[in-house]
Motif scaffolding. Structure first.
Motif, PDB file in Angstrom:
ATOM      1  N   UNK A 116       0.812  -1.214   0.000  1.00 43.07           N
ATOM      2  CA  UNK A 116       0.000   0.000   0.000  1.00 43.07           C
ATOM      3  C   UNK A 116       0.848   1.269   0.000  1.00 43.07           C
ATOM      4  N   UNK A 117       2.145   1.098  -0.002  1.00 44.04           N
ATOM      5  CA  UNK A 117       3.035   2.259   0.019  1.00 44.04           C
ATOM      6  C   UNK A 117       3.845   2.305  -1.270  1.00 44.04           C
ATOM      7  N   UNK A 118       4.225   3.507  -1.679  1.00 45.86           N
ATOM      8  CA  UNK A 118       4.996   3.676  -2.906  1.00 45.86           C
ATOM      9  C   UNK A 118       6.463   3.357  -2.701  1.00 45.86           C
ATOM     10  N   UNK A 119       6.932   3.436  -1.476  1.00 43.91           N
ATOM     11  CA  UNK A 119       8.342   3.241  -1.187  1.00 43.91           C
ATOM     12  C   UNK A 119       8.570   1.972  -0.355  1.00 43.91           C
ATOM     13  N   UNK A 120       9.820   1.484  -0.406  1.00 45.08           N
ATOM     14  CA  UNK A 120      10.280   0.491   0.554  1.00 45.08           C
ATOM     15  C   UNK A 120      10.658   1.205   1.845  1.00 45.08           C
ATOM     16  N   UNK A 121      10.774   0.427   2.922  1.00 42.17           N
ATOM     17  CA  UNK A 121      11.208   0.988   4.190  1.00 42.17           C
ATOM     18  C   UNK A 121      12.202   0.047   4.872  1.00 42.17           C
ATOM     19  N   UNK A 122      13.137   0.664   5.603  1.00 41.40           N
ATOM     20  CA  UNK A 122      14.002  -0.111   6.492  1.00 41.40           C
ATOM     21  C   UNK A 122      13.948   0.527   7.871  1.00 41.40           C
ATOM     22  N   UNK A 123      14.044  -0.322   8.880  1.00 41.33           N
ATOM     23  CA  UNK A 123      14.062   0.164  10.264  1.00 41.33           C
ATOM     24  C   UNK A 123      15.500   0.069  10.755  1.00 41.33           C
ATOM     25  N   UNK A 124      16.063   1.195  11.149  1.00 37.57           N
ATOM     26  CA  UNK A 124      17.492   1.267  11.438  1.00 37.57           C
ATOM     27  C   UNK A 124      17.724   1.689  12.884  1.00 37.57           C
ATOM     28  N   UNK A 125      18.947   1.432  13.353  1.00 37.47           N
ATOM     29  CA  UNK A 125      19.390   1.855  14.686  1.00 37.47           C
ATOM     30  C   UNK A 125      20.704   2.605  14.530  1.00 37.47           C
ATOM     31  N   UNK A 126      20.770   3.822  15.080  1.00 37.45           N
ATOM     32  CA  UNK A 126      22.026   4.570  15.141  1.00 37.45           C
ATOM     33  C   UNK A 126      22.008   5.445  16.392  1.00 37.45           C
TER      34      UNK A 126
END
Length: 690
Positions: free
Chosen positions: A669-679
């Motif tokens: 349902x979204x146009x983009x990919x996503x990543x969940x990151x830690x910094x």
């Protein structure tokens, strides 16, 4: 049991197998582990005991070897069993005046231990002693200092140290000494079990009971013995019958005549209180007996189970259930299909598929519409336990272990010995009984094992280090039985073939047990896509299901066929070949893994990069780590300890700046990919174009 590895495990096993554990762990001084451990005990009545602990030394040294050089079997199998511990006694002038289990003379022992600096009076702290290169301690308390300890000469039961430890004498016989060096019982027996008021001894063929004055309490003639819980009572058997019971606390002997005596089971609790009841086993039936071993009533039951909270006992007679109290008086007659105790005053009974409430005067109170959860849970199982014995579907209580496989298959054990497979009616389905049985292949097949004890120095040892195991299988819903003659067997067929090991060599058989590929390989794995990895010495190759060599046994490491490519190692470098051994990727890399039909990650000069199947570099050799391919498009890369993302073509998506990438999201349902990151900013989501 040999397990069939997948490609990556097989590869890693071979790759890492050449790397010594010592490269990662600083090797301790091996001589220190060989040096005998010595325990120096506090002085007592002017006498000090020094124990040279060969048993603990042997155990420490072999455990050290197991950790330093891991392998399939323990080094305890190969390294000779230890000599029995030596006991040295010296006076306050440090003169050794008596020694056991050593051929060294007293003057030599005096000189050896003379410089051992130990206070003559223990301060209840650890007392340390050294003996070439080794330090060990023993703790003492006031109670131990005032106790009279016994040392027993015991050559047979090396690791059953009761209550002190064991001593060897030249005759291989057993006796008793105290901790002052006095000989209480001369070494004339094959085995001794020490009690408070006497000891159980074995001569050449049978057991007897004696006191410390060597008076006979029970004459020799017993074939074996067994403790009841807490070791308070000792059952003495003549073949398959208990004929005498020895109670340790009172030094009393009782004459009985039962198949066995068991504690009264109370659900998951053992009845270990004072004035406890026992169960007399009478040819698969049971009688309840008191502490004098007399029956509490005249009834004989098929099943008996006490209740941990109420003074009530569930019993089965003629396959019908009832209740009695602990005086043996009937509470509910044995007239029901089942009985469940709910509280002190009432129970639930089953009769003609209906459940009823009854009080403990036997009066029906009414129908039970809703069963308590505990009863529902119990109805889920059809294995019943009473003390140490089990039955199936209200059948006879003849098993000492039952494992339910499904509603029609059970692995059972009889007399704490071997295991078999029975159906819900108790009929034996396996051809025999085995030391162990394990279900595999969705419970349609079973791996079996039989154990043979090894005889050393004229004695049979029951410890795990001294027996030989041989494996077999029961296949295809009991259609075929493979005998227990193999060192290893992978009973799950792969490409129709079963891997086995015999005479230290691997081969393959079909599901009928017929050998298809003779045992000729020092190393081998199960088949995968028609090929099996085999090896001799440190070189590996691949064979087909007909036993023909597909890839010559000449590679230091070899993977299975994947995307038409086979990872290989030759002369210390990795490359890729095909099934004709044509080189697809030259042998020039320090590490290599096939990721897909077109991409491989490879290591060069300590850094990882990515190439395609034509050896063209797609991601340069700049990274400490490269992940597997994600969504057929991306890989994670690591540089200077930080994680980033690149495409397979080497285009940077995110620079190497994250501590971790926790997860990926491709929400449709979204146009983009996503990543969940830690910094250093925390944990958050980032978008990037599809």
């Amino acid at each position: 049991m040999f397990k069939s590895p997948c490609f990556i495990f097989a590869s890693l096993f071979i790759l890492l197998g050449e790397v010594s554990f010592a490269q990662f762990w600083k090797k301790p001084n091996e001589d220190a582990f060989k040096a005998p451990i010595v325990h120096v005990y506090p002085y007592k009545n002017g006498v000090q005991l020094i124990e040279i602990d060969y048993i603990q030394t042997w155990d420490s040294y072999t455990s050290y070897l197991d950790a330093l050089h891991p392998r399939g079997s323990s080094y305890k199998v190969d390294i000779a069993a230890p000599r029995m511990n030596a006991y040295v006694f010296r006076n306050e002038q440090k003169q050794v005046f008596k020694a056991y289990n050593t051929h060294e003379n007293l003057d030599s022992l005096t000189k050896r231990f003379y410089d051992f600096s130990v206070d003559s009076v223990s301060n209840n702290q650890q007392v340390f002693a050294s003996f070439p290169g080794f330090y060990r301690g023993a703790s003492f308390n006031k109670k131990e200092q005032t106790q009279s300890h016994f040392l027993i000469y015991n050559i047979n039961e090396v690791f059953d140290l009761e209550p002190y430890t064991s001593v060897e004498v030249a005759s291989n016989k057993v006796g008793i000494i105290d901790d002052l060096g006095n000989e209480l019982v001369p070494p004339t027996y094959a085995f001794i079990e020490l009690f408070e008021h006497g000891f159980l001894a074995r001569n050449e063929s049978s057991f007897g009971l004696l006191n410390f004055q060597l008076d006979t309490l029970l004459p020799f003639g017993f074939t074996h013995y067994r403790f009841l819980p807490e070791k308070e009572e000792v059952l003495l058997f003549e073949n398959d019958r208990v004929t005498n019971v020895y109670r340790r606390s009172t030094n009393a002997v009782f004459e009985v005549e039962f198949s066995d005596i068991l504690p009264l089971s109370e659900g998951h609790h053992s009845n270990r209180t004072a004035n406890k009841l026992r169960l007399a086993h009478l040819n698969y039936a049971y009688q309840i007996i008191d502490t004098t071993y007399a029956p509490i009533n005249e009834e004989v039951y098929e099943f008996v189970e006490g209740h941990p909270q109420f003074n009530l006992i569930r019993v089965v007679k003629n396959k019908l259930w009832g209740l009695i109290n602990k005086k043996g008086e009937e509470v509910i007659p044995c007239s029901y299909d089942d009985v469940w105790i709910v509280n002190q005053d009432s129970s639930i009974v089953k009769l003609e598929e209906k459940y009823h409430w009854l009080n403990h005067e036997g009066e029906v109170l009414g129908l039970c519409d809703q069963l308590p959860f505990q009863i529902k849970q119990r109805l889920h199982y059809n294995v019943f336990q009473r003390g140490a014995y089990f039955g199936i579907n209200n059948g006879p209580l003849i098993y000492t272990h039952v494992r339910k496989i499904n509603d029609s298959l059970y692995i059972v054990q009889r007399n704490n010995e071997k295991f078999g497979i029975v159906n819900e009616k108790g009929q034996l389905l396996s051809d025999s009984y085995y030391n162990s049985i394990h279900p595999i292949n969705e419970n349609r097949s079973f791996v079996t094992m039989n154990r043979t004890y090894i005889q050393k120095d004229g004695y049979f040892y029951s410890q795990s280090y001294f027996y030989q195991e041989r494996h077999g299988a029961i296949l295809n819903d009991f259609a075929q039985t493979i005998p227990c003659v193999y060192q290893q067997i992978d009973a799950v067929p792969h490409n129709g073939l079963i891997l086995f090991k015999i005479n230290d060599r691997y081969g393959y058989m079909d599901t009928t047990g017929r050998t298809v590929i003779p045992n000729q390989f020092k190393k081998a794995f199960s088949f995968n896509n028609g090929l099996a990895l085999v090896g001799n010495d440190s070189l590996y190759g691949l064979i087909g299901t007909d036993g023909q060599v597909v890839i010559d046994i000449g590679y230091q490491s070899l993977g299975y066929l994947k995307y038409g490519m086979i990872m290989a190692k030759k002369e210390g470098k990795f490359g890729v070949i095909d099934c004709d051994e044509d080189i697809l990727v030259p042998f020039k890399y320090e590490g290599l893994m096939v990721l897909s039909e077109d991409y491989l990650k490879v290591q060069q000069d300590g850094k990882w990069g990515m190439i395609n199947s034509k050896s063209k570099v797609k991601i340069p050799f700049d990274y400490e780590w490269i992940s597997e391919i994600i969504w057929d498009k991306y890989v994670q890369v690591k540089q200077n300890g930080k994680i980033g993302v690149q495409t397979l073509a080497g285009k940077e998506v995110f620079p190497c700046k994250f501590d971790r990438i926790v997860s990926w999201s491709a929400n449709p349902n979204m146009n983009n990919y996503q990543i969940r990151v830690v910094d250093n900013k925390g944990t958050y989501w980032l978008d990037f174009p599809r």
